[in-house]
Write an enzyme that holds these catalytic residues in place. Structure first.
Site, short mmCIF file in Angstrom:
data_model
loop_
_atom_site.label_atom_id
_atom_site.label_comp_id
_atom_site.label_asym_id
_atom_site.label_seq_id
_atom_site.Cartn_x
_atom_site.Cartn_y
_atom_site.Cartn_z
N ASP A 134 0.87 -1.16 0.00
CA ASP A 134 0.00 0.00 0.00
C ASP A 134 0.92 1.23 0.00
O ASP A 134 2.05 1.17 0.48
CB ASP A 134 -0.87 -0.02 1.26
CG ASP A 134 -1.62 1.27 1.46
OD1 ASP A 134 -2.42 1.63 0.58
OD2 ASP A 134 -1.38 1.93 2.49
N ALA A 135 0.43 2.34 -0.55
CA ALA A 135 1.26 3.55 -0.61
C ALA A 135 1.01 4.49 0.56
O ALA A 135 1.92 4.79 1.35
CB ALA A 135 1.03 4.28 -1.94
N TYR A 136 -0.24 4.94 0.70
CA TYR A 136 -0.57 5.99 1.66
C TYR A 136 -0.68 5.45 3.08
O TYR A 136 -1.56 4.65 3.39
CB TYR A 136 -1.87 6.67 1.26
CG TYR A 136 -1.79 7.34 -0.10
CD1 TYR A 136 -1.11 8.54 -0.27
CD2 TYR A 136 -2.37 6.75 -1.21
CE1 TYR A 136 -1.04 9.15 -1.51
CE2 TYR A 136 -2.30 7.34 -2.47
CZ TYR A 136 -1.63 8.55 -2.61
OH TYR A 136 -1.54 9.14 -3.84
N ARG B 226 -7.89 12.56 6.92
CA ARG B 226 -7.73 11.13 6.63
C ARG B 226 -9.03 10.36 6.89
O ARG B 226 -9.42 9.49 6.11
CB ARG B 226 -6.59 10.55 7.47
CG ARG B 226 -6.34 9.07 7.25
CD ARG B 226 -6.05 8.73 5.81
NE ARG B 226 -5.54 7.36 5.66
CZ ARG B 226 -5.37 6.76 4.49
NH1 ARG B 226 -5.67 7.39 3.35
NH2 ARG B 226 -4.90 5.53 4.45
N SER C 89 -2.69 0.51 -4.86
CA SER C 89 -3.12 1.68 -4.12
C SER C 89 -4.45 2.24 -4.60
O SER C 89 -4.82 2.10 -5.77
CB SER C 89 -2.05 2.77 -4.26
OG SER C 89 -2.48 4.01 -3.73
N ASN C 90 -5.13 2.94 -3.70
CA ASN C 90 -6.32 3.71 -4.05
C ASN C 90 -6.01 4.91 -4.92
O ASN C 90 -6.91 5.46 -5.56
CB ASN C 90 -7.01 4.22 -2.77
CG ASN C 90 -7.89 3.18 -2.11
OD1 ASN C 90 -8.31 2.20 -2.73
ND2 ASN C 90 -8.19 3.39 -0.84
#
Length: 226
Positions: free
Chosen positions: A10-12, A41, A117-118
């Site tokens: 995942d990135a974030y 967030r 990722s989203n």
């Protein structure tokens, strides 16, 4: 347990520190900085889940802007320049200090490394391009391809289809418990980075390897394969 051939990150909140979007603006925000970061967030995630449940996909760029607008309004901040600056900072998040060394150590083990990722393709490209570890991450997969957000199983299936590897041979790393839970339910070998030391949820204590920092991952993988 099958040998892991590839790892998707995942990135974030996993490779990149979300708090770093607000840090450059703390002089203006003062004691509202932490509240703004948390609410931004919270709404960002809430809007992704609501969009998925309603079948009304809006990309992560639009959702991030809407979430920030709500957070600023909740804090009674009306400052277009600050809003623009916060968005710019979100597109240039700082990686966690142990991200690069972790990725290089894993690459040295001949593992394929990628992102799932989203974020939109454009957001992810901008986020990663300037990083010294950018070339280590291939593929970079966005939910835009299926137009639904995590933790929908279609997102994790997209990772399988992109890599061409069975789910049980893919490691998945996330700092978000809900994401780690979705990936574990799908069938990935999951590593949850629990930096905040929060209580386990989504049955992660039994279905995932729980780490306190990203930098622990290479040694844990070595122990699993030795």
């Amino acid at each position: 347990m099958a040998a892991i051939e590839a790892i998707l990150f995942d990135a974030y909140g996993t490779l990149f520190d979300l708090r770093s979007a607000v840090t450059p603006h703390t002089a203006k925000l003062g004691d509202r900085a932490d509240r703004l970061a948390a609410l931004w967030r919270q709404k960002q995630l809430e809007y992704t889940w609501t969009a998925s449940l309603r079948g009304a996909y809006r990309d992560f760029e639009a959702i991030t802007q809407d979430a920030l607008a709500f957070a600023l309004a909740a804090e009674k901040i009306s400052d277009p320049g600050l809003a623009a600056g916060l968005l710019q900072s979100f597109h240039a998040l700082a990686p966690y200090p142990d991200a690069e060394a972790t990725l290089r150590a894993l690459k040295a083990r001949n593992l394929r490394l990628g992102i799932l990722s989203n974020g939109t393709p454009e957001m992810l490209s901008q986020l990663i391009a300037s990083q010294p570890f950018a070339a280590l991450l291939q593929p970079v997969v966005s939910v835009d391809a299926v137009k639904v957000f995590k933790p929908d199983a279609r997102v994790y299936r997209l990772g399988v289809e992109t890599l061409g590897i069975a789910p049980g041979r893919i490691g998945f790393v996330s700092g978000n418990a809900w994401d780690a839970g979705g990936a574990a339910a799908f069938g990935f070998q999951v590593f949850w980075i629990n930096r905040a030391g929060q209580p386990a949820e989504y049955d992660l204590a039994g279905r995932a390897t729980v780490l306190s920092a990203l930098g622990e991952l290479p040694s844990v993988l070595e122990q699993k394969t030795s």
